[in-house]
Design a protein around this motif. Structure first.
Motif, PDB file in Angstrom:
ATOM      1  N   LEU A 100       0.871  -1.298  -0.125  1.00  0.00           N
ATOM      2  CA  LEU A 100      -0.264  -0.110  -0.172  1.00  0.00           C
ATOM      3  C   LEU A 100       0.717   1.252   0.032  1.00  0.00           C
ATOM      4  CD1 LEU A 100      -2.625  -1.149   2.555  1.00  0.00           C
ATOM      5  CD2 LEU A 100      -2.724  -1.025   0.367  1.00  0.00           C
ATOM      6  N   CYS A 101       2.073   1.139   0.509  1.00  0.00           N
ATOM      7  CA  CYS A 101       2.838   2.180   0.740  1.00  0.00           C
ATOM      8  C   CYS A 101       4.193   2.029   0.167  1.00  0.00           C
ATOM      9  CB  CYS A 101       2.939   2.523   2.177  1.00  0.00           C
ATOM     10  SG  CYS A 101       3.621   4.132   2.638  1.00  0.00           S
ATOM     11  N   PRO A 102       4.851   3.276  -0.523  1.00  0.00           N
ATOM     12  CA  PRO A 102       5.977   3.005  -0.995  1.00  0.00           C
ATOM     13  C   PRO A 102       7.302   2.635   0.159  1.00  0.00           C
ATOM     14  CG  PRO A 102       5.495   5.370  -1.290  1.00  0.00           C
ATOM     15  CD  PRO A 102       4.456   4.476  -0.499  1.00  0.00           C
ATOM     16  N   GLU A 103       8.272   2.324  -0.287  1.00  0.00           N
ATOM     17  CA  GLU A 103       9.414   1.891   0.937  1.00  0.00           C
ATOM     18  C   GLU A 103       9.437   3.146   1.911  1.00  0.00           C
ATOM     19  OE1 GLU A 103      14.032   0.132   0.997  1.00  0.00           O
ATOM     20  OE2 GLU A 103      12.986   0.536  -0.658  1.00  0.00           O
ATOM     21  N   ALA A 104       9.458   2.744   3.213  1.00  0.00           N
ATOM     22  CA  ALA A 104       9.608   3.592   4.142  1.00  0.00           C
ATOM     23  C   ALA A 104      11.011   4.001   4.152  1.00  0.00           C
ATOM     24  CB  ALA A 104       9.102   3.381   5.344  1.00  0.00           C
ATOM     25  N   LEU A 105      11.385   5.470   4.459  1.00  0.00           N
ATOM     26  CA  LEU A 105      12.697   5.806   4.573  1.00  0.00           C
ATOM     27  C   LEU A 105      13.106   5.933   6.065  1.00  0.00           C
ATOM     28  CD1 LEU A 105      12.904   8.134   1.513  1.00  0.00           C
ATOM     29  CD2 LEU A 105      13.907   5.918   1.614  1.00  0.00           C
ATOM     30  N   SER A 106      12.233   6.837   6.599  1.00  0.00           N
ATOM     31  CA  SER A 106      12.438   7.226   7.901  1.00  0.00           C
ATOM     32  C   SER A 106      11.882   6.158   9.020  1.00  0.00           C
ATOM     33  CB  SER A 106      12.075   8.396   8.594  1.00  0.00           C
ATOM     34  OG  SER A 106      10.661   8.564   8.312  1.00  0.00           O
ATOM     35  N   THR A 107      12.166   6.218  10.428  1.00  0.00           N
ATOM     36  CA  THR A 107      11.544   5.532  11.406  1.00  0.00           C
ATOM     37  C   THR A 107       9.999   5.917  11.425  1.00  0.00           C
ATOM     38  OG1 THR A 107      13.439   5.279  12.405  1.00  0.00           O
ATOM     39  CG2 THR A 107      11.467   4.294  13.568  1.00  0.00           C
ATOM     40  N   PHE A 145      11.553   3.638  17.033  1.00  0.00           N
ATOM     41  CA  PHE A 145      11.013   5.179  17.184  1.00  0.00           C
ATOM     42  C   PHE A 145      11.251   5.762  18.495  1.00  0.00           C
ATOM     43  CE2 PHE A 145       7.639   8.267  17.502  1.00  0.00           C
ATOM     44  CZ  PHE A 145       7.911   8.943  16.193  1.00  0.00           C
ATOM     45  N   HIS A 146      10.888   4.942  19.481  1.00  0.00           N
ATOM     46  CA  HIS A 146      11.214   5.700  20.660  1.00  0.00           C
ATOM     47  C   HIS A 146      12.508   5.673  21.044  1.00  0.00           C
ATOM     48  CE1 HIS A 146      11.383   5.993  24.854  1.00  0.00           C
ATOM     49  NE2 HIS A 146      12.000   4.803  25.154  1.00  0.00           N
ATOM     50  N   SER A 147      13.259   4.786  20.557  1.00  0.00           N
ATOM     51  CA  SER A 147      14.860   4.958  20.865  1.00  0.00           C
ATOM     52  C   SER A 147      15.393   6.188  19.986  1.00  0.00           C
ATOM     53  CB  SER A 147      15.697   3.621  20.421  1.00  0.00           C
ATOM     54  OG  SER A 147      14.955   2.687  21.291  1.00  0.00           O
ATOM     55  N   GLU A 148      15.108   6.510  18.930  1.00  0.00           N
ATOM     56  CA  GLU A 148      15.434   7.477  18.169  1.00  0.00           C
ATOM     57  C   GLU A 148      14.904   9.006  18.712  1.00  0.00           C
ATOM     58  OE1 GLU A 148      14.338   7.154  14.404  1.00  0.00           O
ATOM     59  OE2 GLU A 148      15.820   5.424  13.614  1.00  0.00           O
ATOM     60  N   LYS A 149      13.820   9.013  19.141  1.00  0.00           N
ATOM     61  CA  LYS A 149      13.292  10.125  19.910  1.00  0.00           C
ATOM     62  C   LYS A 149      14.096  10.567  20.966  1.00  0.00           C
ATOM     63  CE  LYS A 149      10.079  11.492  17.301  1.00  0.00           C
ATOM     64  NZ  LYS A 149      10.114  12.969  16.497  1.00  0.00           N
ATOM     65  N   HIS A 150      14.197   9.110  21.988  1.00  0.00           N
ATOM     66  CA  HIS A 150      15.227   9.484  23.166  1.00  0.00           C
ATOM     67  C   HIS A 150      16.522   9.814  22.798  1.00  0.00           C
ATOM     68  CE1 HIS A 150      15.913   8.807  27.244  1.00  0.00           C
ATOM     69  NE2 HIS A 150      17.134   8.014  26.831  1.00  0.00           N
ATOM     70  N   GLY A 151      17.123   9.511  21.914  1.00  0.00           N
ATOM     71  CA  GLY A 151      18.509   9.903  21.375  1.00  0.00           C
ATOM     72  C   GLY A 151      18.504  11.295  21.005  1.00  0.00           C
ATOM     73  N   GLN A 152      17.739  11.707  20.368  1.00  0.00           N
ATOM     74  CA  GLN A 152      17.495  13.017  19.870  1.00  0.00           C
ATOM     75  C   GLN A 152      17.422  14.186  21.030  1.00  0.00           C
ATOM     76  OE1 GLN A 152      14.215  13.456  17.075  1.00  0.00           O
ATOM     77  NE2 GLN A 152      15.322  12.221  15.361  1.00  0.00           N
ATOM     78  N   GLN A 153      16.502  13.521  21.913  1.00  0.00           N
ATOM     79  CA  GLN A 153      16.149  14.518  23.066  1.00  0.00           C
ATOM     80  C   GLN A 153      17.562  14.597  23.967  1.00  0.00           C
ATOM     81  OE1 GLN A 153      13.622  16.096  23.951  1.00  0.00           O
ATOM     82  NE2 GLN A 153      14.473  16.960  25.633  1.00  0.00           N
ATOM     83  N   GLN A 154      18.419  13.401  24.069  1.00  0.00           N
ATOM     84  CA  GLN A 154      19.510  13.702  24.717  1.00  0.00           C
ATOM     85  C   GLN A 154      20.547  14.384  24.250  1.00  0.00           C
ATOM     86  OE1 GLN A 154      19.848  12.327  27.603  1.00  0.00           O
ATOM     87  NE2 GLN A 154      19.169  10.412  28.009  1.00  0.00           N
ATOM     88  N   GLN A 155      20.574  14.528  22.795  1.00  0.00           N
ATOM     89  CA  GLN A 155      21.659  15.365  22.151  1.00  0.00           C
ATOM     90  C   GLN A 155      21.058  16.725  22.342  1.00  0.00           C
ATOM     91  OE1 GLN A 155      21.428  14.257  17.964  1.00  0.00           O
ATOM     92  NE2 GLN A 155      22.738  12.331  18.380  1.00  0.00           N
ATOM     93  N   LEU A 156      19.668  16.961  22.173  1.00  0.00           N
ATOM     94  CA  LEU A 156      19.245  18.596  22.730  1.00  0.00           C
ATOM     95  C   LEU A 156      19.648  18.895  23.848  1.00  0.00           C
ATOM     96  CD1 LEU A 156      15.744  18.415  21.085  1.00  0.00           C
ATOM     97  CD2 LEU A 156      17.913  19.634  20.058  1.00  0.00           C
ATOM     98  N   LEU A 157      19.693  18.021  25.226  1.00  0.00           N
ATOM     99  CA  LEU A 157      20.072  18.335  26.336  1.00  0.00           C
ATOM    100  C   LEU A 157      21.752  18.631  26.670  1.00  0.00           C
ATOM    101  CD1 LEU A 157      17.467  15.998  28.173  1.00  0.00           C
ATOM    102  CD2 LEU A 157      17.236  18.657  28.048  1.00  0.00           C
TER     103      LEU A 157
END
Lengths: 193, 919
Positions: free
Chosen positions: A60-67, A181-193
């Protein structure tokens, strides 16, 4: 106030993704147990796996690129699974009535409710800008019958088996994708902090 | 061809054969045209040409269409494989050619390449037989067909089709029985079969609840086992589809089957496996099932009655002649009362008890053509009001001539009619006017009475509760009669009860009173009584009011206007038991060899039965020996006679009809009577002493005669040869503690070996017939002499050593034994320091048998052989004359040693001196 809202947003997203991943894991266990109960009722399913095509695919959907896009894809598959499950319940109630209230029937209802919660929570995640596949058209229950080779009770049993397999597959996939998805978000948050 | 057939006489070939398969019904309808009416039919499995039908049928043509038609029911689904049919006509003489094959294609034709199984979702009854076929898809192998969990034997019908036949199918589960076709690696296809039962409903009954509409119900019957919605049983009632019905445990109801009453009812129950039809027919008035009374309440409550009221939710009930059943529950007891009337809505409940709780339920039914009780109302609670208590049961018990106690029995709930507040006790005497009243709390059931003078007292007792005072119960003091003043009979219990009877008394105008209490009781005694009508003259005191093992005094009084009159008195036990205590003060008293045992009976409370006697036992180590059984309980002593000096233990047990008690034990050690001891010792001693004195005197008086008789004068020796040369006296005393064998043998050299000492033991073993008193205290020498004196006339006997030694001389084959020739050891050292050493040969020859003794003797300087035996000694023939005198060995004369004063005196020496008058 806006600044405060911005500072709270990552925490909320992280916890929502985490909760969605946990719900997906729980749902995967429920679906696995539901299939076990169904195999206990229809013992032939334990001997040889019936052949056949997958009921839900990602075409139904083209190949996903991001999480985030992968989450959208999984959500689309889960929506399809939800439609199949509701068709399954309608069919079984139509056939057997609502008098049977065993563990299978109880867990079947639980899976439907939790799958609805998972769709809702993943939809909330995607609304934050991650995007996703366009919503698939609503499933007509007659389609399920068309997808098996023959009509009749046996075909319905095989179809039910395949629906349960799809549920197991896509809840597992949702669990892994949401965890990533949760891990990536968490990593981004750590980098921001 | 037809002409050819005609020419040949064959019937024409059937024309226009067509087939019409009915797949769900698995039937094949054939139609054809022909002038014949008899046909041969053949049906094949097309691929393998297996004949599945070869039958001759008679089929007439339809008169309208002129077609012949015939239907074949296939055991297999028609889709399983292609079928080919042909037909030919037959007459009596010949058959026609076969018609062209008509083929019905199956689902195993190449254009249908997928897997299929037939039939699908079939519903069949339990126990039926059924065939299934599996069509394997192209390029797939076939492994097996499973029926449920059972592997079936498959038969090949075509290249891709396999079939199984299942017989006697069992009932399916909730979702049917799966029939699965497997290849080697996966599930190819399958089918589901639903095996169940046709409907089993029965017992259609219709009734009315509102006197207008109808409600019907029926028994569900056997479970059809068909769970699928489409296969469940469907119901129609009088042709109307019934969809709204409820199920109870065993019945199915349709709440409102019809708004109007229809006198005939038909229920049709149908499922895919069958149909059942039930009918019912009744008038409305015959099927009235009333609803439950509503709003049940009590409008008036009294002590002994209450008025109950209720209403009906259906207005039509008000004119219905009905019967109502009221159920009363109180204290786990229930009773039912029926009431009747049109539209009954209230009843008066009579016969209730005051101050009591009741629970009431109510149900009603149609009085005419009663059908069944209607629904029951919910429970309704009623509590009745209080009323005055009933009169008390009063009795007066006198424990002495001027003291007593008035008792009354507590009122039961049924008689108190409400919680009691207390009692009022009034007393009056003939000498005092008026009543003296005291109030007692409700826990009191007695009141003490003291008679200040001899006049009787009348006591009245009444109970009081919030509703008022009961009627007073009066009683007059009965005359006190002690047991000693009466002849008290013994009363035996019967199964724990007392069965009493007495002579009727003409004065008992008010009946009798039977009174019983524990004998000997004083103070607050548990006095019990029973008042009986005058017509009774017997009574049984039940075991409930009696205690086993307790003595009761039972009295019967006659009641009249005055004081009760004692008629009879008993004492007894309802059930006798063994005494709980043994006899007391058990003591033994020795009198000589007798022992007098005495005891006291235990107290009456511990007797627990009438003492019937006592048993006396002598206790041994492990058991008791019965000595006596005293059957008179008044006897409380016993004399045990003839006991020897020892210790004894006696056990005395009292026994009742129930058995013996544990017993009291007493021990005694029998001792010697000191007076008798002295008498027993001194009297024999005195007698013996007197006898000795008398013998001594007698012997002294007759000493000359005794001397002549026992010690005659010894003549002096007469020496025939020259014995003038001084020679020392020869001491011939035998060696101490030795026996000597004197053996003479001509072959033996006397100079080498002489006499050998022989141990006593050896002598005994070799001469068993010789008695040797080695244990005697008598000195050996004296014994030797005594032997000589006693046996002197038998000089040839072996035991006579001196004689033997003489007689054996000259006989080399004779063994001479000096048995008992001994000398006190003390004499050896003093008298020459040695003993006699005869050097005679032993009969055993030159061998020295007792070498050790012999060598020991060699250490002493004793007697040495001094010459040969004088074989011709004239004195050797008569030794008796030499008794008591020392004798020379060589001369056979007794020699008196020089040192005789230092030797111990032989036992006969003092006697000899006594006789000879020496001091």
């Amino acid at each position: 106030m806006e600044g405060a809202a911005d500072s709270d947003t990552p925490v909320t997203e992280r916890s929502a993704a985490d909760r969605a991943a946990a719900l997906a894991r729980l749902l995967h266990r429920d679906c696995t147990r539901l299939l076990e109960l169904y195999k206990e009722r229809e013992s032939f399913l334990s001997q040889h796996a019936p052949g056949g095509e997958r009921l839900v695919t990602l075409a139904l959907c083209p190949e996903a690129l991001s999480t985030g896009e992968q989450v959208g894809h999984v959500r689309s598959a889960l929506r399809r699974c939800m439609g199949l499950l509701e068709c399954l319940i309608v069919r079984e109630v139509e056939e057997m009535g609502e008098e049977l209230e065993g563990e299978y029937e109880s867990l079947r209802k639980t899976v439907r409710d939790r799958l609805g919660h998972l769709l809702h929570s993943t939809g909330a995640l995607l609304e934050e800008g991650e995007g996703g596949c366009p919503p698939s058209p609503p499933l007509q229950c007659t389609e399920g019958q068309d997808e098996v080779e023959a009509s009749g009770s046996f075909a319905a049993k095989i179809w039910t088996y395949r629906v349960l397999l799809e549920l197991i597959h896509w809840t597992d996939s949702a669990s892994q994708t949401l965890h990533l998805f949760h891990s990536e978000k968490h990593g981004q948050q750590q980098q921001l902090l | 061809q037809a002409l050819l057939s005609l020419c040949l006489g064959e019937p024409p070939v059937p024309r226009g054969l067509t087939s019409n398969p009915d797949l769900p019904a698995q039937t094949l309808s054939l139609r054809w045209q022909s002038d014949s009416s008899l046909f041969d039919l053949e049906i094949f499995h097309t691929e393998l040409m297996n004949v599945v039908l070869n039958e001759t049928v008679a089929v007439k043509a339809d008169p309208v269409t002129g077609l012949h038609s015939w239907t074949w029911h296939s055991p297999l689904p028609l889709e399983c494989t292609s079928l080919s049919v042909h037909i030919r006509a037959r007459n009596q003489l010949s058959v026609s050619q076969w018609s062209p094959l008509q083929t019905i294609p199956g689902s195993d034709i190449p254009v249908k390449s997928e897997s299929y199984m037939f039939p699908q979702d079939k519903m069949v009854p339990v126990g039926s037989n059924m065939s299934f076929c599996c069509i394997v898809k192209e390029k797939e192998d076939f492994k097996e067909i499973m029926y449920g969990r059972q592997e079936m034997n498959a038969t090949r019908l075509s290249r891709r089709t396999y079939a199984i036949t299942v017989t006697n199918q069992p009932a399916s589960g909730n979702t049917g029985t799966n029939v699965i076709c497997f290849s080697q690696r996966l599930t190819l296809t399958g089918a589901v079969v639903f095996v169940g039962y046709p409907p089993g409903d029965e017992g259609l009954v219709c009734e009315t609840r509102d006197l207008a509409s109808a409600e019907c119900s029926w028994k569900k019957g056997r479970d059809t086992r068909l769970r699928m919605k489409r296969s469940r049983t469907k119901y129609t009632l009088n042709g109307r589809q019934e969809t709204h019905y409820t199920r109870t445990t065993d019945r199915t109801h349709c709440p409102i089957c019809s708004k109007v009453w229809e006198e005939n009812w038909t229920l049709v129950a149908r499922n895919p496996l069958g149909t059942v039809q039930l009918t019912d027919s009744a008038q409305l008035t015959d099927r009235v099932h009333l609803l439950a009374p509503a709003n049940v309440t009590v409008v008036e409550v009294k002590a002994w009655s209450a008025t109950l009221q209720w209403s009906w939710s259906v207005a039509a009930y008000k004119k219905l002649e009905m019967v109502c059943q009221l159920r009363l529950f109180t204290h786990e007891l229930s009773s039912t009362r029926n009431y009747g009337g049109p539209g009954l809505s209230s009843v008066v409940l009579e016969g209730l008890w005051p101050d009591s709780d009741y629970t009431v339920t109510l149900r009603c039914g149609s009085k005419h053509s009663f059908w069944k009780w209607g629904d029951e109302s919910g429970p309704y609670r009623i509590h009745t009001k209080m009323d005055r208590p009933d009169a008390l049961d009063v009795w007066m018990w006198m424990d002495s001539s001027n003291t007593g106690c008035v008792f009354w029995k507590p009122l039961s709930v049924r008689k108190s009619h409400g919680a009691l507040d207390g009692y009022e006790v009034s007393q009056s005497s003939a000498e005092e006017d008026g009543w003296t009243t005291v109030s007692l709390p409700p826990g009191n059931f007695s009141y003490p009475i003291i008679l200040n003078n001899s006049s009787d007292i009348t006591v009245a007792v009444a109970a009081r509760n919030p509703a008022g005072l009961s009627q007073p119960s009066t009683v007059t003091t009965p005359a006190y009669r002690a047991d000693s003043q009466l002849s008290v009979s013994e009363l035996l219990g019967t199964n724990g009860s007392f069965v009493l009877s007495w002579e009727p008394n003409v004065n008992a105008s008010s009946g009798y009173v039977v009174e019983w209490f524990p004998t000997g009781c004083s103070g607050l005694c548990p006095v019990d009584w029973k008042k009986l009508p005058e017509s009774d003259s017997s009574f049984t005191v039940n075991s409930d009011s009696l205690v086993a093992g307790v003595r009761y005094t039972v009295s019967v009084y006659s009641l009249s206007t005055g004081a009760p009159l004692l008629l009879q008195r008993w004492q007894g036990y309802s059930q006798e038991m063994i005494p709980s205590q043994s006899v007391s003060e058990l003591s033994p008293n020795q009198t000589g060899s007798d022992v007098l045992l005495s005891w006291r009976a235990t107290d009456m409370k511990q007797q627990r039965g009438f003492i019937r006697g006592y048993t006396i036992y002598l206790a041994n180590a492990a058991h008791l020996d019965l000595i006596a059984n005293i059957t008179d309980p008044e006897v409380q002593s016993y004399r045990v006679k003839g006991l020897s000096l020892s210790s004894y233990k006696f056990v005395v047990k009292a026994y009742t009809s129930a058995g013996e008690d544990a017993g009291a034990t007493v021990a005694i050690k029998m001792e010697m009577d000191t007076d008798m001891l002295f008498v027993g010792i001194l009297v024999p001693l005195g007698i013996m002493f007197c006898c000795l004195i008398l013998i001594s005197i007698c012997c002294y008086k007759k000493r000359e005669w005794v001397k002549k008789a026992f010690y005659p004068e010894i003549p002096g020796p007469k020496v025939p040869g020259d014995w003038s040369s001084p020679q020392g006296p020869l001491d011939v005393k035998p060696s101490p503690h030795s026996l000597v064998h004197i053996v003479e043998s001509p072959e033996w050299d006397f100079t080498k070996e002489g006499l050998f000492p022989v141990p006593e033991e050896e002598e005994e073993s070799e001469n068993d017939n010789i008695e040797v008193d080695t244990d005697s205290d008598e000195p050996a020498l004296l014994r030797y002499y005594n032997q000589v004196v006693g046996d002197g006339s038998h000089s040839n006997q072996v035991s006579d050593s001196s004689g033997s030694s003489t007689a054996s001389v000259g006989s080399t084959q004779t063994e001479i034994t000096y048995a008992g020739i001994q000398s006190p050891t003390s004499s050896q050292g003093v008298c020459g320091g040695g003993s006699y050493r005869p050097q005679m040969q032993s009969v055993a020859g030159p061998k020295i048998e007792f070498e050790a003794d012999f060598q020991d003797d060699g250490l002493n300087t004793g007697y040495k052989p001094q010459g040969s035996w004088q074989l011709d000694s004239p004195e050797a023939e008569n030794l008796s004359g030499s008794l008591g005198s020392p004798t020379s060995v060589t001369s056979s004369q007794f020699l008196i040693p020089e040192c005789s004063e230092e030797k111990p005196q032989p036992p006969n020496t003092w006697f000899h001196n006594l006789l000879s008058g020496k001091s």
